[in-house]
Design a protein around this motif. Structure first.
Motif, PDB file in Angstrom:
ATOM      1  N   TYR A  68       0.847  -1.380   0.220  1.00 21.25           N
ATOM      2  CA  TYR A  68       0.020  -0.416   0.401  1.00 21.25           C
ATOM      3  C   TYR A  68       0.986   1.404   0.500  1.00 21.25           C
ATOM      4  O   TYR A  68       1.047   1.929  -0.605  1.00 21.25           O
ATOM      5  CB  TYR A  68      -0.655  -0.157   1.089  1.00 21.25           C
ATOM      6  N   LEU A  69       1.667   1.175   0.603  1.00 23.26           N
ATOM      7  CA  LEU A  69       2.633   2.738   1.014  1.00 23.26           C
ATOM      8  C   LEU A  69       3.296   2.942  -0.523  1.00 23.26           C
ATOM      9  O   LEU A  69       3.738   3.914  -0.477  1.00 23.26           O
ATOM     10  CB  LEU A  69       3.556   2.279   1.853  1.00 23.26           C
ATOM     11  N   ARG A  70       3.996   1.468  -0.608  1.00 29.78           N
ATOM     12  CA  ARG A  70       4.723   1.853  -2.406  1.00 29.78           C
ATOM     13  C   ARG A  70       3.957   2.705  -3.299  1.00 29.78           C
ATOM     14  O   ARG A  70       4.022   3.336  -3.812  1.00 29.78           O
ATOM     15  CB  ARG A  70       5.404   0.597  -2.994  1.00 29.78           C
ATOM     16  N   GLU A  71       2.835   2.249  -2.966  1.00 24.66           N
ATOM     17  CA  GLU A  71       1.598   3.394  -4.502  1.00 24.66           C
ATOM     18  C   GLU A  71       1.616   4.523  -3.925  1.00 24.66           C
ATOM     19  O   GLU A  71       1.555   5.837  -5.186  1.00 24.66           O
ATOM     20  CB  GLU A  71       0.389   2.695  -4.229  1.00 24.66           C
ATOM     21  N   GLY A  72       2.242   4.827  -3.065  1.00 23.35           N
ATOM     22  CA  GLY A  72       2.291   6.355  -2.629  1.00 23.35           C
ATOM     23  C   GLY A  72       0.181   6.795  -2.931  1.00 23.35           C
ATOM     24  O   GLY A  72       0.961   8.428  -2.835  1.00 23.35           O
ATOM     25  N   TYR A  73      -0.616   6.980  -2.322  1.00 19.38           N
ATOM     26  CA  TYR A  73      -1.591   7.318  -2.114  1.00 19.38           C
ATOM     27  C   TYR A  73      -1.824   7.522  -0.820  1.00 19.38           C
ATOM     28  O   TYR A  73      -2.414   8.764  -0.157  1.00 19.38           O
ATOM     29  CB  TYR A  73      -2.899   6.670  -2.050  1.00 19.38           C
TER      30      TYR A  73
END
Lengths: 280, 124
Positions: A68-73
């Protein structure tokens, strides 16, 4: 049910895997199904069920966070500010759980299930577009942006006090019922604070680990967390949820979501019925 | 924009920290679980009646002693403690990062959350 430990563990692990998979595909979370599954099907005392479910919530949150955190939202500051409300709420909820009768917990659980089922099928418009900057949110550095094909989309959260109060309620329910309270968080972040859907989902997944950890300590001291039960539930739900997150982008979930919501509503009514009859 | 990029990098770091914590705890729980199934396979679990767990697996120090003694239930409980400790580690790292950024507002919020978590784990 007079299953041996091996049979019981395998059945619970398989059910938890399914709960985690369905919970992640429909966005309802595994916790909302695991407690009824253990109490109604296996006649596990609701306190052990809540303890095991809470553990699975932390596992799912931590396990999925990297992706989730890698997606940048996600919005780290929104998360860390609202965690003050959810963690204090979670501690209060855990204390409350040890003081109110189990029948009452079952009834509250049923009501929250009904509400979650209803919100999961009701299409909600995204309210985040075109919001003017808000003074308090600006002071708290909550404004953010995320990447879209047309460049970065800037958003301005608002109604911070209302969102903060609702997040306290989400934490309270999480500590009381051993669930992630996704439905109440949507109410707080999407509805009240007007945070974009993608930002609120990823940020609340990030927050739930801390929220659940805040009540887990109290559950542990009260003897609610049984290793023999928590083990298959944690491993099953986490494996199911992580598998669900992988197949989600290509899955057609509308029909599944409706079917799951109907099933959840039926389970909710049974929880309320048993709670009223004092049979739980 | 530079501050935002720094936040992004920090978020990715936190994500990796959480995943390592999760994998570590899942491995310990799985190892304890297999041992548990071997040790207890012929017994029937009793969860219908709430008795509360024995006191030797309710407190951090006792869990450690129990787990190191090769008890399967203690080993699972140790894995669960690692799982609970993972978000606590995440908050601790955040306190440090916000202090480096001299963002005292968020140092305060993360310290409050850290205090609540430690209170919960250390209570009673």
């Amino acid at each position: 049910m007079h299953a041996t430990t091996l049979e019981f563990t395998l059945l619970v692990a398989f059910g938890s895997l399914l709960a985690g998979l369905l919970g992640s595909l429909t966005g309802l979370g595994g916790g909302v199904v695991i407690v009824p599954f253990l109490t109604l099907l296996f006649h596990v005392d609701i306190r052990y069920a809540i303890g095991a479910s809470l553990i699975s919530v932390i596992a799912t949150s931590s396990g999925a966070a990297a992706a989730y955190l890698r997606e940048g939202y996600s919005n780290m500051r929104v998360g860390m500010l609202l965690e003050v409300a959810t963690s204090v709420g979670a501690v209060c909820g855990a204390y409350l759980a040890t003081r109110i009768p189990t029948g009452a917990i079952a009834i509250i659980f049923g009501v929250v299930l009904l509400y979650s089922a209803w919100t999961s099928v009701r299409p909600l418009p995204d309210l985040s577009a075109g919001q003017p900057p808000d003074r308090l949110a600006g002071l708290l550095k909550l404004d953010g942006s995320y990447p879209t094909p047309e460049g970065r989309f800037e958003y301005h959260p608002r109604n911070v006090p209302a969102g903060f109060s609702l997040m306290y309620a989400a934490g309270l329910l999480s500590g009381l019922l051993g669930i992630g309270s996704g439905a109440v968080k949507v109410l707080a972040m999407d509805r009240a604070m007007r945070i974009p859907f993608k930002v609120s989902t990823t940020t609340s997944n990030f927050m739930i680990g801390v929220t659940a950890a805040a009540s887990a300590g109290i559950y542990l001291h009260r003897g609610y967390i049984d290793p023999g039960l928590a083990m298959p539930v944690m491993l099953g739900v986490a494996a199911g949820a992580l598998a669900g997150a992988r197949i989600l982008p290509g899955a057609k979930v509308r029909t599944l979501r409706i079917a799951f919501a109907v099933a959840i509503a039926a389970i909710a009514i049974q929880m309320i019925y048993k709670g009223v009859g004092g049979k739980i | 924009m530079r501050a935002e990029q720094r936040d992004r990098q920090f978020e990715i770091l936190l994500g990796q920290l959480l995943r390592i914590g999760f994998l570590l705890s899942a491995a310990v729980v799985l190892a304890g679980g297999l041992l548990y199934l071997i040790q207890y396979r012929h017994q029937s679990p009793q969860y219908q009646m709430f008795r509360g767990e024995p006191t030797d697996i309710r407190y951090v120090a006792d869990v450690l002693r129990y787990a190191l003694g090769g008890h399967s239930r203690g080993l699972i409980q140790l894995g669960l403690l690692l799982l609970i400790a993972t978000p606590i580690a995440r908050i601790s790292f955040s306190v440090i990062e916000f202090a480096r950024q001299r963002d005292w507002l968020y140092v305060t919020t993360t310290v409050i959350v850290l205090a609540v978590l430690i209170y919960s784990l250390a209570s009673s």
